[in-house]
Design a protein around this motif. Sequence first.
Motif, PDB file in Angstrom:
ATOM      1  N   ILE A 111     -14.990  12.460 -19.615  1.00  0.00           N
ATOM      2  CA  ILE A 111     -13.975  12.571 -18.547  1.00  0.00           C
ATOM      3  C   ILE A 111     -12.571  12.535 -19.161  1.00  0.00           C
ATOM      4  N   VAL A 112     -12.355  11.577 -20.069  1.00  0.00           N
ATOM      5  CA  VAL A 112     -11.036  11.450 -20.707  1.00  0.00           C
ATOM      6  C   VAL A 112     -10.701  12.737 -21.460  1.00  0.00           C
ATOM      7  N   THR A 113     -11.631  13.177 -22.297  1.00  0.00           N
ATOM      8  CA  THR A 113     -11.360  14.346 -23.146  1.00  0.00           C
ATOM      9  C   THR A 113     -11.152  15.595 -22.297  1.00  0.00           C
ATOM     10  N   GLU A 114     -12.002  15.791 -21.288  1.00  0.00           N
ATOM     11  CA  GLU A 114     -11.854  16.999 -20.460  1.00  0.00           C
ATOM     12  C   GLU A 114     -10.542  16.987 -19.684  1.00  0.00           C
ATOM     13  N   MET A 115     -10.171  15.829 -19.142  1.00  0.00           N
ATOM     14  CA  MET A 115      -8.903  15.777 -18.383  1.00  0.00           C
ATOM     15  C   MET A 115      -7.713  16.071 -19.287  1.00  0.00           C
ATOM     16  N   MET A 116      -7.744  15.514 -20.497  1.00  0.00           N
ATOM     17  CA  MET A 116      -6.593  15.713 -21.382  1.00  0.00           C
ATOM     18  C   MET A 116      -6.550  17.130 -21.946  1.00  0.00           C
ATOM     19  N   THR A 117      -7.718  17.696 -22.234  1.00  0.00           N
ATOM     20  CA  THR A 117      -7.744  19.079 -22.731  1.00  0.00           C
ATOM     21  C   THR A 117      -7.273  20.032 -21.639  1.00  0.00           C
ATOM     22  N   GLU A 118      -7.715  19.777 -20.414  1.00  0.00           N
ATOM     23  CA  GLU A 118      -7.279  20.628 -19.302  1.00  0.00           C
ATOM     24  C   GLU A 118      -5.767  20.498 -19.089  1.00  0.00           C
TER      25      GLU A 118
END
Length: 341
Positions: free
Chosen positions: A320-327
């Motif tokens: 969740i953290v990685t996907e939100m920040m990459t997005e």
Amino acid sequence: MIHTRLTGEYDLTVPFVSAGMAFLSLPPLVAAVSNAGGLGMLAPGPEPPMALKQLIQATRQLTIRPFGVDFIVETTGFGPLTVEQHVEVCIEERVPVVVFFWHLPPVSWIQRLKSSGTKVWLQAGSLERAQEAVAAGIDAIVAQGSEAGGHNQGAAGLFTLLPVMTGKLSVPVIAAGGIADGRGVAAALALGAEGVWVGTRLIASQEANAHQEYKRRVVAVRESDIARTCIFGPEWPDAPMRVIRNRVVNEWTGRDTKTPPQPDPPEFIGTMRLGDQEYRMPKFAAVLPTPETTGDFEEMCLAAGESAGLVHEIKPAAQIVTEMMTEAERVIADRLVALLS
Ligand SMILES: Cc1cc2nc3c(=O)[nH]c(=O)nc-3n(C[C@H](O)[C@H](O)[C@H](O)COP(=O)(O)O)c2cc1C
């Protein structure tokens, strides 16, 4: 990579903080967020100081990265939720960040923590409260918008509150409320936030200590299924919360500005564990269903914010953290910067 004052000052790789959520934010969730480069936030809820010490030590077994502890400053049916010994435990354990919510703590607690090297934050729902906190020595403000899940003091929606605060405060402001994907992260940064504080999205994480049925409902509901109500809380009366609508919320809509009196004879809606004790949940209980809770979910407090409408899947917290920040990076680079050409 997104760099802000938060990543720089707190040794993070992403400006992402998990909201302290009593009952749900225990060592596995805290460590998962910290190991993903954010700042995990432990929420002891009604746990006494010695139990907090164990929770901090258990978190340290799972991560060597920085994390914080989130305290509610209020006297409830469980007694004062935060006492000086809780603060002493954080000092002994050299916790990097302590966050207070609901009321400002005594200035002596802020000073004690700061002089031992701990950064001290306050989650605030209005500019006035934030300014009072900064005057008392608080290092950063978590701006809580009125769309935020759980107990809610937001005087306005985050799109207004955040620029009001970032325009007036010299300390870093972290955005809380309605942020559940990278678009929300990018918007918060555009409004001047140094980072995001995310609650509802993380209820639907594998590591959150929430009952599977609670997680399922967070995934299933839409933004219009969320209500702000005061009905929950024989343990903490008349405090506004954002929750998922269920039978009890719908039954009391329109009469929900105060916690209703307990029925006579008493009614119980379920059971859960608090520490090593079994807790019989009274009607309107404000406690949240954890994995071992049994009872009627149509009667329970299912705290969640409007951003539940953006949550579609239970995932590992690190993902969740990685996907939100990459997005968020993609939104800034591909959408916002592209708008200029
Ligand atoms: C289930 C749940 C429990 C919460 N418990 C706490 C808490 O114990 N302490 C606290 O400071 N805030 C608590 N909050 C409020 C969060 O700190 C934060 O304001 C909110 O989650 C941000 O909005 P969002 O839910 O839209 O991400 C809780 C929020 C939720 C959703």
